[in-house]
Enzyme design. Structure first.
Site, PDB file in Angstrom:
ATOM      1  N   ASP A 104      28.210  17.615  69.144  1.00 31.55           N
ATOM      2  CA  ASP A 104      29.625  17.374  68.848  1.00 31.55           C
ATOM      3  C   ASP A 104      30.321  17.059  70.171  1.00 31.55           C
ATOM      4  OD1 ASP A 104      32.205  17.454  67.508  1.00 31.55           O
ATOM      5  OD2 ASP A 104      32.500  19.418  68.414  1.00 31.55           O
ATOM      6  N   SER A 105      31.559  16.611  70.057  1.00 27.11           N
ATOM      7  CA  SER A 105      32.336  16.329  71.260  1.00 27.11           C
ATOM      8  C   SER A 105      32.671  17.602  72.046  1.00 27.11           C
ATOM      9  CB  SER A 105      33.633  15.624  70.863  1.00 27.11           C
ATOM     10  OG  SER A 105      34.330  16.416  69.926  1.00 27.11           O
ATOM     11  N   TYR A 158      36.792  13.055  71.328  1.00 25.21           N
ATOM     12  CA  TYR A 158      36.313  11.730  70.940  1.00 25.21           C
ATOM     13  C   TYR A 158      37.328  11.055  70.002  1.00 25.21           C
ATOM     14  CZ  TYR A 158      31.392  12.781  72.356  1.00 25.21           C
ATOM     15  OH  TYR A 158      30.228  13.083  73.027  1.00 25.21           O
ATOM     16  N   GLY A 159      38.121  11.881  69.337  1.00 28.45           N
ATOM     17  CA  GLY A 159      38.944  11.408  68.213  1.00 28.45           C
ATOM     18  C   GLY A 159      39.968  10.333  68.521  1.00 28.45           C
ATOM     19  N   CYS A 211      30.157  15.950  64.200  1.00 33.10           N
ATOM     20  CA  CYS A 211      31.468  15.450  64.607  1.00 33.10           C
ATOM     21  C   CYS A 211      31.790  14.270  63.697  1.00 33.10           C
ATOM     22  CB  CYS A 211      31.391  14.997  66.062  1.00 33.10           C
ATOM     23  SG  CYS A 211      32.857  14.134  66.662  1.00 33.10           S
ATOM     24  N   GLU A 242      42.317  24.620  68.610  1.00 33.43           N
ATOM     25  CA  GLU A 242      41.665  25.131  69.831  1.00 33.43           C
ATOM     26  C   GLU A 242      42.519  26.199  70.506  1.00 33.43           C
ATOM     27  OE1 GLU A 242      39.750  22.467  72.489  1.00 33.43           O
ATOM     28  OE2 GLU A 242      38.736  21.440  70.846  1.00 33.43           O
ATOM     29  N   CYS A 247      37.487  16.565  59.781  1.00 37.58           N
ATOM     30  CA  CYS A 247      37.460  16.842  61.218  1.00 37.58           C
ATOM     31  C   CYS A 247      36.927  18.266  61.377  1.00 37.58           C
ATOM     32  CB  CYS A 247      38.868  16.728  61.811  1.00 37.58           C
ATOM     33  SG  CYS A 247      38.970  17.248  63.529  1.00 37.58           S
ATOM     34  N   THR A 248      36.081  18.439  62.372  1.00 39.95           N
ATOM     35  CA  THR A 248      35.431  19.737  62.570  1.00 39.95           C
ATOM     36  C   THR A 248      36.406  20.893  62.770  1.00 39.95           C
ATOM     37  OG1 THR A 248      35.325  19.105  64.895  1.00 39.95           O
ATOM     38  CG2 THR A 248      33.315  18.824  63.588  1.00 39.95           C
ATOM     39  N   HIS A 249      37.606  20.593  63.266  1.00 38.22           N
ATOM     40  CA  HIS A 249      38.563  21.661  63.590  1.00 38.22           C
ATOM     41  C   HIS A 249      39.364  22.155  62.385  1.00 38.22           C
ATOM     42  CE1 HIS A 249      37.565  20.293  67.544  1.00 38.22           C
ATOM     43  NE2 HIS A 249      38.427  21.095  68.139  1.00 38.22           N
TER      44      HIS A 249
END
Ligand code: DGL
Length: 283
Positions: A10-11, A42-43, A73, A152, A184-186
């Protein structure tokens, strides 16, 4: 039974939400996670850059003789999956198709919402996959870039997040969306806040789907088909080992990473990515 490790990249830390689901589904596997923390995010980057970064990460993991790889990602999957599949012979699982498959099955209204980074939305990856799976569906996409730094920072609920979400999600109010892909992973960290805001905005209940679980199941089925699984037996000793590689070790990394992983990260290593990959032309 194949004892080689699985590579996940992942980023940065976001892919740890996917890693968690993979560890839970496949506890016997050795897993090497690579977070490209030196080049996150990366987004917001262009397609060629993200594709190059994805090749760099995949080349690094390939040196560990991985038996399969997960692109944990959304942005890297959107821009890099097909090109990586051509470059490597081991199976590669992205995070887009597994959850899209689930969304196509779940929707009753045939209108599916997708939220993600700018890159993921611009790539058109989710609408392309969804239309292939179910040509009649209507896909409504919205980029929500501010949600990455909020997650984050640990600001996953409260006034600030809900105000941001109100603003981002408002256009869904004019649609028949009943299923929302957290592309999105977040975003899984914001599930509760997203649900609350949608409950106020939408006339019907909306099912939220994240990629982590669906991706882990897709990986399991690909490994099973290729007789590549390494099952865990009774007892802790047969659990696989987990290794965390990072291209930068920013201050406070462990706290943030553990929040995404939902577990302790006992050790991690710094690696340098050498940007020499031959990247095939765009597709
Ligand atoms: N991992 C990215 C994704 O899922 C989000 C973070 C970034 O922008 O790098 O698209």
């Amino acid at each position: 039974m194949d004892r080689r490790p699985i590579g996940i990249f992942d980023s940065g830390v976001g892919g740890l939400t996917v890693m968690r689901a993979v560890v839970d589904a496949l506890p016997g596997e050795d897993i090497i996670y690579l977070g490209d923390t030196a080049r996150v995010p990366y987004g917001n980057r262009g397609a060629e850059t993200v594709r190059r970064y994805a090749h760099n990460a995949a080349h690094l993991l390939a040196q560990f003789d991985v038996k399969a790889m997960v692109i944990a990602c959304n942005t890297a999957t959107a821009y890099g999956l097909s090109s990586l599949e051509e470059a490597f012979s081991f199976p590669i699982v992205g995070v887009v198709e597994p959850v899209a498959r689930q969304a196509a099955l779940v929707t009753r209204t045939g209108e599916i919402g997708v939220i993600g980074t700018r890159g993921t939305v611009l790539s058109g990856s989710y609408p392309n996959v969804l239309k292939k799976l179910s040509p009649g569906v209507e896909v409504h996409q919205l980029p929500c870039p501010l949600l990455v730094p909020l997650a984050e920072e640990g600001w996953t609920d409260g006034d600030v997040v809900e105000t941001v979400l109100e603003r981002y999600l408002e256009p869904f109010g004019q649609t028949g969306v009943d299923t929302l892909i957290l592309g999105c992973t977040h975003y899984p960290l914001l599930t509760e806040s997203i649900s609350r805001v949608l409950a106020r905005r939408m006339p019907r209940p909306v099912t939220l789907l994240d990629s982590a679980h669906a991706t882990a199941l897709a990986l399991e089925s690909i490994l099973a088909q290729g007789s590549l699984l390494r099952p865990a037996h009774e007892g802790v000793s047969s659990r696989g080992t987990l290794r965390f590689l990072l291209t930068d070790l920013p201050e406070g990394f462990v706290t943030t990473a553990e929040r995404f992983f939902g577990g302790e990260i006992r050790s991690y290593e710094h690696v340098d990515i050498i940007d020499q990959s031959e990247v095939p032309d765009a597709h």
